[in-house]
Write an enzyme that holds these catalytic residues in place. Structure first.
Site, short mmCIF file in Angstrom:
data_model
loop_
_atom_site.label_atom_id
_atom_site.label_comp_id
_atom_site.label_asym_id
_atom_site.label_seq_id
_atom_site.Cartn_x
_atom_site.Cartn_y
_atom_site.Cartn_z
N GLY A 12 0.84 -1.21 0.00
CA GLY A 12 0.00 0.00 0.00
C GLY A 12 0.87 1.24 0.00
O GLY A 12 0.55 2.24 0.65
N TYR A 155 -11.69 -3.58 12.66
CA TYR A 155 -10.37 -2.96 12.47
C TYR A 155 -9.49 -3.18 13.71
O TYR A 155 -8.31 -3.55 13.58
CB TYR A 155 -10.58 -1.47 12.21
P1 NAD Z 1 -4.51 4.94 2.91
O1 NAD Z 1 -5.90 4.49 2.59
O2 NAD Z 1 -3.98 6.12 2.21
O3 NAD Z 1 -3.45 3.76 2.70
C1 NAD Z 1 -3.77 2.40 2.65
C2 NAD Z 1 -3.15 1.83 1.39
O4 NAD Z 1 -3.34 0.42 1.39
C3 NAD Z 1 -3.81 2.38 0.11
O5 NAD Z 1 -2.82 2.73 -0.83
C4 NAD Z 1 -4.62 1.20 -0.40
O6 NAD Z 1 -4.80 1.19 -1.80
C5 NAD Z 1 -3.75 0.04 0.08
N1 NAD Z 1 -4.48 -1.21 0.12
C6 NAD Z 1 -5.73 -1.42 0.60
N2 NAD Z 1 -6.08 -2.70 0.43
C7 NAD Z 1 -5.02 -3.33 -0.16
C8 NAD Z 1 -4.78 -4.65 -0.57
N3 NAD Z 1 -5.70 -5.61 -0.42
N4 NAD Z 1 -3.57 -4.95 -1.12
C9 NAD Z 1 -2.62 -3.97 -1.29
N5 NAD Z 1 -2.82 -2.70 -0.92
C10 NAD Z 1 -4.00 -2.38 -0.36
O7 NAD Z 1 -4.51 5.13 4.50
P2 NAD Z 1 -3.30 5.43 5.51
O8 NAD Z 1 -3.88 6.27 6.58
O9 NAD Z 1 -2.11 5.88 4.81
O10 NAD Z 1 -3.05 3.98 6.16
C11 NAD Z 1 -1.83 3.28 6.08
C12 NAD Z 1 -1.75 2.28 7.23
O11 NAD Z 1 -1.71 2.99 8.46
C13 NAD Z 1 -2.96 1.35 7.32
O12 NAD Z 1 -2.53 0.05 7.69
C14 NAD Z 1 -3.77 1.96 8.44
O13 NAD Z 1 -4.60 1.03 9.07
C15 NAD Z 1 -2.67 2.48 9.35
N6 NAD Z 1 -3.10 3.52 10.27
C16 NAD Z 1 -3.54 4.72 9.82
C17 NAD Z 1 -3.93 5.69 10.74
C18 NAD Z 1 -4.41 7.06 10.33
O14 NAD Z 1 -4.80 7.82 11.21
N7 NAD Z 1 -4.39 7.41 9.06
C19 NAD Z 1 -3.87 5.41 12.10
C20 NAD Z 1 -3.43 4.17 12.53
C21 NAD Z 1 -3.03 3.23 11.60
#
Ligand code: NAD
Length: 248
Positions: A12, A155
């Site tokens: 991702g 989640y």
């Molecule tokens: P985001 O949606 O921009 O990034 C997630 C990425 O994962 C996207 O590019 C999406 O296309 C990709 N993805 C989704 N399903 C997929 C699959 N089956 N195979 C390959 N790629 C896939 O969101 P983000 O906020 O950048 O999140 C990144 C990570 O950080 C995630 O694991 C999220 O749970 C974690 N996270 C985010 C936050 C926040 O506040 N944004 C907080 C805690 C944890």
């Protein structure tokens, strides 16, 4: 920190936190394999951006929730570059709603991508890193996998699962000099959090000791440290990057 000659895979890796991680690892010298599922244009643009910095990158489509697609992602990287030094399991999704309204598919889908996807990539890279007797695996969980959150039973279960998976794998791979750690972000400004209302965001900010939402770069900096030799004596740890929300 110098990651010259290191090969890194970021799942991702084309958007949000993953994008910041990919850019940061590349700027430190690593060759970055940017995995994407649906964001092909963003992934290609990011490869160009990294190449314009004089660094090497490559993007590859794979649904990490799919066992053989995850295997293909790791195997293709090994075929192309001969090794994998760093794996960042960052791909993740949310499908939030209260349990009374949550459909079985919404539970299964989130577990499939966030937990099974992480396990799939860990499983396929473990053989190579064991053989190398070196490697860094960084799994992106969340502080809500530790403290829970209303509307996120799916989640939070997936992210808590990532923590248990990481600790077990850290014990399994320690003798092979492979370090496996969790980064647990708090509330970071990305697409995942952009739909929250200002009221909710302000409420979150009131509860953050450092008084602001995090930026993707805050997470990327910690991931870079855990990818580098500076963290060689750290394994099996959960490191929160959350402005101080969770304190033990
Ligand atoms: P985001 O949606 O921009 O990034 C997630 C990425 O994962 C996207 O590019 C999406 O296309 C990709 N993805 C989704 N399903 C997929 C699959 N089956 N195979 C390959 N790629 C896939 O969101 P983000 O906020 O950048 O999140 C990144 C990570 O950080 C995630 O694991 C999220 O749970 C974690 N996270 C985010 C936050 C926040 O506040 N944004 C907080 C805690 C944890």
């Amino acid at each position: 920190m110098d990651l010259t000659n290191k090969i890194a895979i970021v799942t991702g890796g084309a958007t949000g936190i993953g994008r910041a991680i990919s850019l940061n690892l590349a700027s430190l010298g690593a060759t970055v394999v940017i995995n994407y599922h649906s964001s092909s244009q963003k992934a290609e643009n990011l490869v160009e951006e990294i190449k314009s910095m004089g660094k090497e990158a490559f993007c590859m489509k794979a649904n990490v929730a799919n066992f053989s697609e995850a295997k293909n992602l790791i195997d293709t990287t090994i075929d192309k570059y001969g090794k994998v030094d760093i794996l960042v399991n960052n791909a993740g999704i949310t499908m939030d709603t209260l349990i009374l309204r949550m459909k079985e598919e919404e539970f299964d889908k989130v577990i499939d991508v966030n937990l099974k996807g992480t396990w799939n990539c860990c499983k396929h890279v473990s053989k190579q890193m064991s053989k190398q007797r070196a490697g860094k695996i960084i799994n992106i969980s969340s502080i809500v996998g530790i403290i829970g959150n209303v509307g996120q039973t799916n989640y939070c279960a997936s992210k808590a699962g990532v923590i248990g998976l990481t600790k077990s794998l850290a014990r399994e791979l320690a003798k092979r000099n492979v370090c496996v750690n969790v980064v647990a972000p708090g509330f970071i400004e990305t697409k995942m959090t952009e739909n929250l209302s200002d009221n909710i965001k302000n409420e979150y900010i009131r509860n953050i000791p450092l008084g602001r939402l995090g930026q993707p770069e805050d997470i990327a900096n910690l991931v870079a440290f855990l990818s580098s030799h500076l963290s060689n004596y750290i394994t099996g740890q959960v490191i929160n990057c959350d402005g101080g929300i969770v304190m033990y």
